[in-house]
Design an enzyme around this catalytic site. Structure first.
Site, mmCIF file in Angstrom:
data_model
loop_
_atom_site.group_PDB
_atom_site.id
_atom_site.type_symbol
_atom_site.label_atom_id
_atom_site.label_comp_id
_atom_site.label_asym_id
_atom_site.label_seq_id
_atom_site.Cartn_x
_atom_site.Cartn_y
_atom_site.Cartn_z
ATOM 1 N N CYS A 282 -34.319 39.268 21.838
ATOM 2 C CA CYS A 282 -34.491 40.197 22.953
ATOM 3 C C CYS A 282 -33.512 41.357 22.791
ATOM 4 O O CYS A 282 -32.345 41.152 22.434
ATOM 5 C CB CYS A 282 -34.228 39.467 24.271
ATOM 6 S SG CYS A 282 -34.465 40.492 25.737
ATOM 7 N N HIS B 286 -43.775 38.105 26.785
ATOM 8 C CA HIS B 286 -42.315 38.307 26.793
ATOM 9 C C HIS B 286 -41.953 39.483 27.719
ATOM 10 O O HIS B 286 -41.006 39.401 28.501
ATOM 11 C CB HIS B 286 -41.817 38.588 25.360
ATOM 12 C CG HIS B 286 -40.340 38.846 25.245
ATOM 13 N ND1 HIS B 286 -39.470 37.978 24.629
ATOM 14 C CD2 HIS B 286 -39.581 39.885 25.677
ATOM 15 C CE1 HIS B 286 -38.238 38.468 24.682
ATOM 16 N NE2 HIS B 286 -38.284 39.635 25.311
ATOM 17 N N GLU B 287 -42.759 40.551 27.643
ATOM 18 C CA GLU B 287 -42.446 41.745 28.457
ATOM 19 C C GLU B 287 -42.772 41.534 29.927
ATOM 20 O O GLU B 287 -42.001 41.972 30.801
ATOM 21 C CB GLU B 287 -43.198 42.965 27.914
ATOM 22 C CG GLU B 287 -42.903 43.308 26.457
ATOM 23 C CD GLU B 287 -41.418 43.367 26.127
ATOM 24 O OE1 GLU B 287 -41.070 43.016 24.983
ATOM 25 O OE2 GLU B 287 -40.594 43.715 27.015
ATOM 26 N N HIS C 264 -40.039 39.903 31.662
ATOM 27 C CA HIS C 264 -38.952 40.814 32.069
ATOM 28 C C HIS C 264 -39.233 41.423 33.443
ATOM 29 O O HIS C 264 -38.311 41.673 34.221
ATOM 30 C CB HIS C 264 -38.750 41.943 31.051
ATOM 31 C CG HIS C 264 -37.906 41.562 29.867
ATOM 32 N ND1 HIS C 264 -36.630 41.061 29.991
ATOM 33 C CD2 HIS C 264 -38.155 41.637 28.549
ATOM 34 C CE1 HIS C 264 -36.131 40.827 28.781
ATOM 35 N NE2 HIS C 264 -37.030 41.167 27.886
HETATM 36 O O1 LIG Z 1 -36.424 42.465 24.288
HETATM 37 C C1 LIG Z 1 -37.603 42.817 24.299
HETATM 38 O O2 LIG Z 1 -38.304 42.726 25.283
HETATM 39 C C2 LIG Z 1 -38.201 43.275 23.019
HETATM 40 C C3 LIG Z 1 -38.393 42.150 22.082
HETATM 41 C C4 LIG Z 1 -39.775 41.628 22.313
HETATM 42 C C5 LIG Z 1 -40.156 40.340 21.694
HETATM 43 C C6 LIG Z 1 -39.248 39.449 21.181
HETATM 44 C C7 LIG Z 1 -39.687 38.260 20.612
HETATM 45 C C8 LIG Z 1 -41.013 37.941 20.597
HETATM 46 C C9 LIG Z 1 -41.909 38.829 21.126
HETATM 47 C C10 LIG Z 1 -41.474 40.010 21.669
HETATM 48 C C11 LIG Z 1 -38.064 42.712 20.723
HETATM 49 O O3 LIG Z 1 -39.189 43.210 20.134
HETATM 50 S S1 LIG Z 1 -37.174 41.572 19.803
HETATM 51 C C12 LIG Z 1 -36.987 42.207 18.294
HETATM 52 C C13 LIG Z 1 -38.165 42.062 17.422
HETATM 53 C C14 LIG Z 1 -38.443 43.091 16.613
HETATM 54 C C15 LIG Z 1 -39.515 42.995 15.766
HETATM 55 C C16 LIG Z 1 -40.279 41.846 15.729
HETATM 56 C C17 LIG Z 1 -39.972 40.797 16.565
HETATM 57 C C18 LIG Z 1 -38.900 40.893 17.427
HETATM 58 NI NI NI Z 2 -36.718 40.927 25.826
#
Ligand SMILES: O=C(O)C[C@@H](Cc1ccccc1)[C@H](O)SCc1ccccc1
Ligand code: NI
Length: 187
Positions: free
Chosen positions: A114, A157-158, A161
């Site tokens: 995250c 995941h979003e 949040h």
């Molecule tokens: O923090 C966030 O919401 C963004 C996350 C989203 C995410 C994490 C894990 C699994 C699905 C979505 C970031 O994209 S985490 C960093 C990342 C970058 C590229 C690929 C996977 C995760």
């Molecule tokens: Ni996140």
């Protein structure tokens, strides 16, 4: 331009709030924020820009992560086909709502990370394998999208949040690496 300095980290109270519905049509301020969030993801996936501005790679970002407690998120999931420039799923989702989902669960083999968490938290994060999500786009057009695989995980995941949920809330504290019965690991 959004940089890592704009992203709040775990412990900040906004990450634990239930974000408020966005009133449509969007104010110009929220249109700009939505565009900046999507651009951040594209920038974070461009090696030169990411290095220049020290951006962590991201495939999704939710407004609460830039301290705006509104139900607005952006995703930019690159195609799994390296030859293709077309993203697998990309856009701004306003007031997203999962209206149905599979019983079948899925997860990423190496767990999740995250942008708001500056540490590794190992563990399986069970997600719905398929979801149908209703949302409004930046122009106020309503969409209904069936998602599966990685885009489905990113959107869940979003949306978490927006509800004050962090990915590690979904990890079994007793046995973090245990695979729930019948879960289908995303390959
Ligand atoms: O923090 C966030 O919401 C963004 C996350 C989203 C995410 C994490 C894990 C699994 C699905 C979505 C970031 O994209 S985490 C960093 C990342 C970058 C590229 C690929 C996977 C995760
Ligand atoms: Ni996140």
């Amino acid at each position: 331009m959004i940089t890592m300095d704009d992203i709040i980290r775990e412990g900040h109270p906004t990450l634990r709030k239930i974000a408020k519905d966005v009133k449509l049509p969007l104010t110009q301020e929220l249109v700009q924020l939505a565009e900046d969030m999507l651009q951040f993801l594209k920038n974070s996936q461009d090696p030169e820009i990411a290095e220049k501005f020290e951006l962590r790679g991201g495939v999704g970002i939710a407004a609460p992560q830039v301290n705006v407690s509104s139900r607005l998120l952006a995703v930019h999931v690159p195609s799994s086909d390296e030859e293709s420039d077309e993203p697998e799923f990309s856009g701004v989702l306003i007031n997203p709502k999962i209206i149905s989902h599979s019983v079948q669960q899925t997860c990423l083999p190496d767990g999740e990370g995250c942008l708001s968490v500056d540490r590794e938290v190992p563990g399986i994060v069970p997600r719905h394998k398929r979801i149908t999500v209703e949302y409004y786009d930046i122009d106020g057009i309503k969409h209904k999208e069936r998602l599966r695989g990685y885009p489905a995980i990113v959107v869940q995941h979003e949306i978490d949040h927006l509800n004050g949920i962090m990915f590690y809330d979904r990890i079994d504290p007793e046995n973090p690496l245990a695979l729930p019965d019948g879960i289908d690991i995303l390959g």
